[in-house]
Design a protein around this motif. Structure first.
Motif, PDB file in Angstrom:
ATOM      1  N   ARG A  78       0.809  -1.220   0.000  1.00  0.00           N
ATOM      2  CA  ARG A  78       0.000   0.000   0.000  1.00  0.00           C
ATOM      3  C   ARG A  78       0.844   1.273   0.000  1.00  0.00           C
ATOM      4  NH1 ARG A  78      -2.447   0.698   4.440  1.00  0.00           N
ATOM      5  NH2 ARG A  78      -1.315  -0.877   5.635  1.00  0.00           N
TER       6      ARG A  78
ATOM      7  N   SER B 237       2.418  -5.865  -2.131  1.00  0.00           N
ATOM      8  CA  SER B 237       1.067  -5.801  -2.689  1.00  0.00           C
ATOM      9  C   SER B 237       0.529  -4.373  -2.672  1.00  0.00           C
ATOM     10  CB  SER B 237       0.135  -6.725  -1.903  1.00  0.00           C
ATOM     11  OG  SER B 237       0.075  -6.349  -0.541  1.00  0.00           O
ATOM     12  N   ASP B 238      -0.430  -4.112  -3.546  1.00  0.00           N
ATOM     13  CA  ASP B 238      -1.107  -2.815  -3.613  1.00  0.00           C
ATOM     14  C   ASP B 238      -0.136  -1.660  -3.838  1.00  0.00           C
ATOM     15  OD1 ASP B 238      -4.102  -3.365  -2.876  1.00  0.00           O
ATOM     16  OD2 ASP B 238      -2.915  -4.527  -1.450  1.00  0.00           O
TER      17      ASP B 238
ATOM     18  N   ARG C 259       0.592  -8.875  -5.180  1.00  0.00           N
ATOM     19  CA  ARG C 259      -0.835  -8.769  -5.436  1.00  0.00           C
ATOM     20  C   ARG C 259      -1.242  -7.308  -5.687  1.00  0.00           C
ATOM     21  NH1 ARG C 259      -5.049 -12.201  -3.601  1.00  0.00           N
ATOM     22  NH2 ARG C 259      -7.029 -11.179  -3.138  1.00  0.00           N
ATOM     23  N   ARG C 260      -2.140  -7.141  -6.618  1.00  0.00           N
ATOM     24  CA  ARG C 260      -2.707  -5.828  -6.947  1.00  0.00           C
ATOM     25  C   ARG C 260      -1.625  -4.805  -7.307  1.00  0.00           C
ATOM     26  NH1 ARG C 260      -6.393  -7.015  -2.573  1.00  0.00           N
ATOM     27  NH2 ARG C 260      -8.454  -7.505  -3.397  1.00  0.00           N
ATOM     28  N   ASN C 261      -0.926  -5.078  -8.390  1.00  0.00           N
ATOM     29  CA  ASN C 261      -0.036  -4.122  -9.005  1.00  0.00           C
ATOM     30  C   ASN C 261      -0.441  -3.976 -10.468  1.00  0.00           C
ATOM     31  OD1 ASN C 261       2.443  -3.076  -7.296  1.00  0.00           O
ATOM     32  ND2 ASN C 261       2.013  -5.150  -6.570  1.00  0.00           N
ATOM     33  N   TYR C 262       0.495  -3.525 -11.304  1.00  0.00           N
ATOM     34  CA  TYR C 262       0.210  -3.357 -12.733  1.00  0.00           C
ATOM     35  C   TYR C 262       1.221  -4.127 -13.577  1.00  0.00           C
ATOM     36  CZ  TYR C 262      -2.677   0.479 -10.989  1.00  0.00           C
ATOM     37  OH  TYR C 262      -3.624   1.219 -10.312  1.00  0.00           O
TER      38      TYR C 262
ATOM     39  N   SER D 235      -1.479 -12.325  -8.280  1.00  0.00           N
ATOM     40  CA  SER D 235      -2.876 -12.074  -8.628  1.00  0.00           C
ATOM     41  C   SER D 235      -3.160 -10.586  -8.809  1.00  0.00           C
ATOM     42  CB  SER D 235      -3.800 -12.655  -7.556  1.00  0.00           C
ATOM     43  OG  SER D 235      -3.544 -12.076  -6.291  1.00  0.00           O
ATOM     44  N   TYR D 236      -4.206 -10.299  -9.574  1.00  0.00           N
ATOM     45  CA  TYR D 236      -4.652  -8.926  -9.810  1.00  0.00           C
ATOM     46  C   TYR D 236      -3.551  -8.057 -10.413  1.00  0.00           C
ATOM     47  CZ  TYR D 236      -8.637 -10.324  -6.963  1.00  0.00           C
ATOM     48  OH  TYR D 236      -9.736 -10.993  -6.475  1.00  0.00           O
ATOM     49  N   ASN D 237      -2.956  -8.557 -11.492  1.00  0.00           N
ATOM     50  CA  ASN D 237      -2.003  -7.788 -12.276  1.00  0.00           C
ATOM     51  C   ASN D 237      -2.469  -7.758 -13.727  1.00  0.00           C
ATOM     52  OD1 ASN D 237       0.596  -6.814 -10.765  1.00  0.00           O
ATOM     53  ND2 ASN D 237       0.094  -8.791  -9.826  1.00  0.00           N
TER      54      ASN D 237
ATOM     55  N   SER E 209      -7.213 -13.271 -11.712  1.00  0.00           N
ATOM     56  CA  SER E 209      -7.493 -11.880 -12.102  1.00  0.00           C
ATOM     57  C   SER E 209      -6.302 -11.203 -12.768  1.00  0.00           C
ATOM     58  CB  SER E 209      -7.955 -11.071 -10.882  1.00  0.00           C
ATOM     59  OG  SER E 209      -9.156 -11.591 -10.362  1.00  0.00           O
TER      60      SER E 209
END
Length: 385
Positions: free
Chosen positions: A207, A230-231, A255-258, A279-281, A334
Motif C-alpha cells: 500500500r 502488494s497494492d 498482489r494488486r499491481n500493474y 494475482s490482480y495484475n 485476475s
C-alpha cells in the motif's frame, strides 16, 4: 527486638518498592513480570509524568501527541513494548547529548550515545505523521526487533537512516512500512553492507506508491523470508529483483499491481521460495519454469534510460540461477490471460505439482471470443497437444 526491627525494615522496603501511583487517566495492570501502563484515548498532548519505573508495556494510542520525546522517563529501564498508534506524531526527539559525525572512513558514528531503552523490542507507531526517523535512534533502541510504521508519511527508505552508522547489534526482525508514500526502491536504499537490517525476516511495503524496484536492492537482507509488495504501482520486474545473499526468501506478495512484464531472471536466487502471489495484475502469459512473461516488453512504456540489468550486477548471472522447484503456493487469478496453447503449458506444468491456488477462478481475457470463459474449459476447446 532485633527480629522485630528486621521485619519492620523488610516490610518498609517491600512497601516502598511495590506501591506506586498510576498516572491520572491511565490504567496500570500486573501480569507476572509484565507491568502495563495504558493511557489510550485520553486526548493527551504529552506523555504523562511519574511513570512507574517498573513499567514494561506503555500504551498511549489514539491521543493528541505531536512529538515523541524519548527523555520522558530517565529511570524507566524495564520498557519492552511501546505503542503510540494513531496520534499526530511527526517528530521523534532523542537525547540532546547524542551527536553524529563522519569519521575518516566516511562511516557515520554516533558519539556519546547511551542506551535509553536497553530492553525495548517492539515499537508501534502506526497511524502518525512521521516522515523521517532521527539519526542515532537505533542506538537508543539497541535490541529492537519489531518496528511498525504503517500509515505514516514516509517517502523513502533512506529517511529511516538505517545504514552507515548502525551498532553491532543488528537486531531488527520485522519492519512494517505499509500505507506510506514510498515511490521506488533504489539500490542505495538497502544495498549496503552496513545496513541495520541484516537480521530482518519480514518486510512489509504494501500500500505504497512503488513503481520501480532496482535489481539486487534486497541483496544484503541476509535473513529475509517474507516481502510484501502488494497494492503498489509496479509495472515490471527486472533481472535479480529479489536476490539476497542468504537465499532464504520464502514468501513474495505482488498482489494488486500493474505488472505486465517479468524478466527471465526476475526470480533468480530463490531456491527456498514457497509462496508467490501474482494475482490482480496485467499478466497475459508466463513461462512455466521461470515465471517470466512471454511477450517482449514495450520499451516506450517503461522509464526512459532504465537499465534492466545493472552493469554492477553482471556477476549475479554466474551465481544465481532460477530454481523454483520448492514453490508450493502460486496465486494467479485476475490477470489478463491470453488463452492459447502456450499458456496451457504453464497450467499443465503447475497443475502436475498442485501449485496453483484457486485454479478454477482463472479466466481468459483474450482472444475476445473466449473472454471471461474459464481458462480450463478454453484450453480443452483448443485441444492442445
Amino acid at each position: 527486638m532485633s527480629t522485630f526491627l528486621y521485619l519492620l525494615l523488610v516490610g518498609a522496603y517491600i512497601t516502598k518498592t511495590t506501591s506506586y501511583t498510576c498516572p491520572s487517566g491511565c490504567d496500570c495492570a500486573y501480569y507476572n513480570s509484565i507491568h502495563t501502563l495504558e493511557c489510550n484515548s485520553q486526548d493527551l498532548q504529552e506523555i504523562p509524568q511519574n511513570i512507574p519505573e517498573w513499567t514494561t508495556l506503555l500504551e498511549l494510542d489514539a491521543n493528541e501527541l505531536t512529538e515523541l520525546d524519548l527523555n520522558f522517563c530517565d529511570v524507566c529501564i524495564y520498557f519492552e513494548d511501546f505503542s503510540f498508534r494513531y496520534n499526530r506524531i511527526s517528530n521523534i526527539i532523542i537525547k540532546k547529548n547524542i551527536t553524529s559525525r563522519y569519521d575518516k572512513s566516511r562511516n557515520l558514528r554516533c558519539q556519546d550515545s547511551t542506551s535509553i531503552f536497553p530492553r525495548v523490542v517492539n515499537v508501534d507507531l502506526k497511524g502518525n505523521l512521521i516522515q523521517k526517523l532521527p539519526k542515532c535512534l537505533w542506538f537508543v533502541w539497541p535490541v529492537l526487533k519489531i518496528l511498525d510504521l504503517r500509515e505514516n508519511q514516509i517517502r523513502s527508505i533512506q529517511d529511516l537512516n538505517l545504514s552507515g552508522y548502525f551498532s553491532s547489534t543488528n537486531s531488527m526482525e520485522e519492519l512494517y512500512l505499509g500505507g506510506n508514500r514510498i515511490s521506488q526502491l533504489i539500490r542505495k536504499d538497502l544495498y549496503s553492507r552496513t545496513l541495520a537490517l541484516k537480521r530482518l525476516r519480514i518486510l512489509d511495503l504494501s500500500r505504497n506508491k512503488i513503481h520501480t524496484i532496482d535489481s539486487g536492492v534486497f541483496t544484503f537482507l541476509d535473513e529475509i523470508v517474507d516481502v510484501n509488495l502488494s497494492d503498489n504501482k509496479i509495472g515490471f520486474l527486472s533481472d535479480f529483483t529479489f536476490v539476497t545473499r542468504g537465499e532464504k526468501l520464502e514468501t513474495i506478495s505482488l498482489r494488486r499491481n500493474y505488472i505486465d512484464w517479468i524478466s527471465i531472471h526476475a526470480f533468480a536466487g530463490l531456491p527456498n521460495l514457497k509462496r508467490l502471489d501474482l494475482s490482480y495484475n496485467e499478466i497475459s502469459c508466463l513461462r512455466p519454469n521461470t515465471f517470466s512473461t512471454c511477450q517482449v516488453p514495450n520499451l516506450n512504456l517503461l522509464i526512459p534510460g532504465l537499465n534492466f540489468v545493472n552493469p554492477e550486477l553482471v556477476h549475479f548471472h554466474r551465481r544465481f540461477k532460477v530454481n523454483l522447484s520448492g514453490l508450493q503456493y502460486l496465486q494467479l487469478r485476475s490477470n489478463k490471460w491470453h488463452c492459447d496453447c502456450q499458456l496451457g503449458d504453464l497450467i499443465s506444468e503447475q497443475h502436475s505439482t498442485s501449485r496453483i491456488v484457486q485454479q478454477t477462478l482463472l479466466k481468459c481475457y483474450t482472444p475476445m471470443e473466449y473472454q471471461n470463459r474459464s481458462l480450463s474449459s478454453t484450453l480443452a476447446l483448443l485441444n492442445c497437444q
